[in-house]
Design a protein around this motif. Structure first.
Motif, PDB file in Angstrom:
ATOM      1  N   HIS A  76     -71.962  21.766  59.706  1.00  0.00           N
ATOM      2  CA  HIS A  76     -73.229  21.346  59.123  1.00  0.00           C
ATOM      3  C   HIS A  76     -73.954  20.468  60.150  1.00  0.00           C
ATOM      4  CE1 HIS A  76     -75.992  19.102  56.536  1.00  0.00           C
ATOM      5  NE2 HIS A  76     -75.903  20.142  55.709  1.00  0.00           N
ATOM      6  N   PRO A  77     -75.294  20.537  60.237  1.00  0.00           N
ATOM      7  CA  PRO A  77     -76.034  19.715  61.201  1.00  0.00           C
ATOM      8  C   PRO A  77     -75.724  18.213  61.100  1.00  0.00           C
ATOM      9  CG  PRO A  77     -77.501  21.343  60.227  1.00  0.00           C
ATOM     10  CD  PRO A  77     -76.189  21.445  59.498  1.00  0.00           C
ATOM     11  N   TYR A  78     -75.357  17.740  59.899  1.00  0.00           N
ATOM     12  CA  TYR A  78     -75.040  16.315  59.720  1.00  0.00           C
ATOM     13  C   TYR A  78     -73.849  15.899  60.584  1.00  0.00           C
ATOM     14  CZ  TYR A  78     -74.118  11.863  57.417  1.00  0.00           C
ATOM     15  OH  TYR A  78     -73.909  10.532  57.171  1.00  0.00           O
ATOM     16  N   MET A  79     -72.938  16.827  60.846  1.00  0.00           N
ATOM     17  CA  MET A  79     -71.783  16.511  61.698  1.00  0.00           C
ATOM     18  C   MET A  79     -72.259  16.086  63.086  1.00  0.00           C
ATOM     19  SD  MET A  79     -69.173  19.571  60.800  1.00  0.00           S
ATOM     20  CE  MET A  79     -68.605  19.932  59.163  1.00  0.00           C
ATOM     21  N   LYS A  80     -73.273  16.761  63.601  1.00  0.00           N
ATOM     22  CA  LYS A  80     -73.807  16.434  64.930  1.00  0.00           C
ATOM     23  C   LYS A  80     -74.587  15.126  64.887  1.00  0.00           C
ATOM     24  CE  LYS A  80     -71.973  20.062  66.638  1.00  0.00           C
ATOM     25  NZ  LYS A  80     -70.740  19.953  67.389  1.00  0.00           N
ATOM     26  N   VAL A  81     -75.296  14.877  63.768  1.00  0.00           N
ATOM     27  CA  VAL A  81     -76.004  13.607  63.607  1.00  0.00           C
ATOM     28  C   VAL A  81     -75.004  12.449  63.680  1.00  0.00           C
ATOM     29  CG1 VAL A  81     -77.305  12.186  61.947  1.00  0.00           C
ATOM     30  CG2 VAL A  81     -77.901  14.592  62.279  1.00  0.00           C
ATOM     31  N   ARG A  82     -73.815  12.652  63.100  1.00  0.00           N
ATOM     32  CA  ARG A  82     -72.763  11.626  63.106  1.00  0.00           C
ATOM     33  C   ARG A  82     -71.933  11.664  64.386  1.00  0.00           C
ATOM     34  NH1 ARG A  82     -73.533   7.540  59.954  1.00  0.00           N
ATOM     35  NH2 ARG A  82     -71.350   7.130  60.237  1.00  0.00           N
ATOM     36  N   LYS A  83     -72.362  12.469  65.359  1.00  0.00           N
ATOM     37  CA  LYS A  83     -71.754  12.549  66.691  1.00  0.00           C
ATOM     38  C   LYS A  83     -70.323  13.092  66.688  1.00  0.00           C
ATOM     39  CE  LYS A  83     -75.062   9.837  68.815  1.00  0.00           C
ATOM     40  NZ  LYS A  83     -76.265  10.462  68.447  1.00  0.00           N
TER      41      LYS A  83
END
Length: 141
Positions: A76-83
């Motif tokens: 999910h894109p949120y995983m990348k937001v959370r680095k």
């Protein structure tokens, strides 16, 4: 005795207490060791610990199936937001549950069986653990 920093040495129990922000001459650390590791209590000040962790309780031996875990294996894109790197996502089997809109974190026992899945909403700060499950202690890798 452990050299904590220059000029000071403390017991392992005292160091653990300090790591948790408790200044109690090591009683908190002693209890933490007793509750989290296999071992034999010698007396109030000494514990013979094994480095083998106590396993989380699974009273009915019902493990989360591989099919259920597979259904969460989405990035999910949120995983990348959370680095979260791809390596971390794969190492810890972090996933995404489309139905609940939550990131999923499988919690496994010492044998690799999935005891339960912890969840964190991608929309707001909501964490979910199954009933009768305490939030796990974070570990340092």
């Amino acid at each position: 005795v452990i050299a904590f920093h220059v000029g000071e040495s403390v017991s392992l129990a005292q160091m653990i207490s300090r790591c948790f922000g408790v200044d109690d001459l090591g009683q908190y650390g002693f209890n933490w060791l007793k509750n989290n590791f296999l071992g034999e209590i010698i007396n109030e000040r000494y514990i013979n610990i094994s480095l083998e962790r106590k396993s989380l309780k699974n009273e009915n031996n019902a493990f989360v199936s591989e099919e259920e875990l597979e259904s969460y294996r989405y990035i999910h894109p949120y995983m990348k937001v959370r680095k979260l790197s791809n390596k971390v996502i794969e190492m810890f089997d972090v996933g995404y549950d489309k139905k609940t809109e939550c990131l999923t974190f499988p919690i496994k026992d010492i044998n690799g069986n999935c005891l339960f899945v912890a969840r964190r909403s991608v929309n707001y700060k909501y964490f979910n653990y199954p009933n009768k499950v305490e939030k796990p202690v974070y570990r340092i890798i």
